[in-house]
Enzyme design. Structure first.
Site, PDB file in Angstrom:
ATOM      1  N   SER A 150       0.848  -1.198   0.000  1.00  0.00           N
ATOM      2  CA  SER A 150       0.000   0.000   0.000  1.00  0.00           C
ATOM      3  C   SER A 150       0.878   1.240   0.000  1.00  0.00           C
ATOM      4  CB  SER A 150      -0.882   0.023   1.248  1.00  0.00           C
ATOM      5  OG  SER A 150      -1.509   1.293   1.385  1.00  0.00           O
ATOM      6  N   TYR A 193      -2.867  -1.108   9.971  1.00  0.00           N
ATOM      7  CA  TYR A 193      -2.848  -1.439   8.537  1.00  0.00           C
ATOM      8  C   TYR A 193      -1.488  -1.102   7.927  1.00  0.00           C
ATOM      9  CZ  TYR A 193      -4.109  -1.100   3.551  1.00  0.00           C
ATOM     10  OH  TYR A 193      -4.148  -1.232   2.181  1.00  0.00           O
TER      11      TYR A 193
END
Ligand code: NAP
Length: 250
Positions: free
Chosen positions: A140, A153
């Site tokens: 990400s 995350y």
């Protein structure tokens, strides 16, 4: 010649769906693995309708090593040994740091980081035996710049970046490349869910207006980069972070 086999985790939705379609069109017999059995089946039906080869492996939770091992064994039996692995399955999460429970922390790391670990351990022996393999980990862009309210995350995705770099060094001599694509702001059910829950700090369209290329990413943008990294031509690219984010992170 028997087609090479690609395995895409989280292949039933969003980015994983586009990667499954693209690798199937590239000629791989594509194993679409997902927790969501219905969506994996739908993607496989779409691929077959297009005249390519695919099989669905649903109800598989990548955070459970025994389920991953069993699924990889089924892929071997039905399609053949895996040559390409795309670790794409993942969950997002927004929480103020003090509100991240142990359970949320552990679940996020289990899916986003342990999942790729289990999948790699399951397929690397076949790749090593073949002397050829391609692994692409979908991390990400948030791991490049950090992201408030996403500590759990981002930690999982930054872990995946380090995992990629280290594994690339170890597997290079075996003909296996390992790279990571950190997507940024790609229009998928995950992104729209975050928009619906008011977690993006604005709408997708507002963010797109602030993105250098003036649009949100499409799942096919990630699939195109992934296709290249899985190709023969990309054999000298390993341990790399190939950002696909419209210029949001450079
Ligand atoms: P998505 O539309 O939610 O698709 C994710 C897929 O993974 C879903 O089919 C989901 O199944 C499946 N999945 C979730 N947990 C799983 C598990 N434990 N085992 C197996 N499959 C599981 O998300 P996406 O936006 O395409 O994201 C794909 C990847 O890109 C993720 O790793 C995400 O973190 C990363 N990413 C996306 C963006 C973005 O802008 N979209 C940005 C940065 C990184 P269910 O339907 O059952 O949930």
């Amino acid at each position: 010649m028997t087609a090479k086999v690609a395995l895409v985790t989280g292949g039933g939705s969003g980015i994983g769906r586009a990667i499954s379609h693209r690798l199937a069109a590239d000629g791989y017999a594509t194993a679409v693995l997902d927790l969501n059995a219905a969506s994996a089946k739908t993607v496989v039906e779409e691929i077959l309708e297009n005249g390519y080869t695919a099989a669905a492996f649903g109800d598989v939770d990548v955070s459970d090593r025994s389920q991953v091992d069993a699924a990889v064994e089924s892929v071997r039996d039905s399609l053949g040994a895996v040559s390409v692995l795309v670790n794409n399955a993942g969950i997002t999460g927004f929480k103020k740091f003090g509100h991240i429970t142990d359970e949320v922390w552990e679940r996020t790391l289990a899916i986003n980081l342990s999942g790729p670990f289990y999948a790699c351990q399951a397929v690397v022996p076949d790749m090593t035996k073949a002397g050829w393999g391609r692994i692409v980990n979908i991390s990400s862009s948030s791991a490049q710049g950090g992201q408030q309210f996403m500590t759990h995350y981002v930690a999982s995705k930054a872990g995946l970046v380090g995992f990629t770099k280290s594994l690339a060094l170890e597997l290079g001599p075996s003909g296996i490349t390992v790279n990571t694509i950190p997507p940024g702001f790609v229009d998928t059910p995950m992104l729209r869910g975050s928009e619906r829950d008011g977690l993006l700090g604005g709408s997708v369209d507002e963010h797109a207006d602030r993105t250098p290329v003036r649009r949100a990413g499409k799942p096919e943008d990630i699939a195109a980069a992934c296709s290249f990294l899985c190709s023969e031509e990309a054999g000298y690219i390993t341990g790399q972070i190939i950002g696909v984010n419209g210029g949001r992170n450079t």
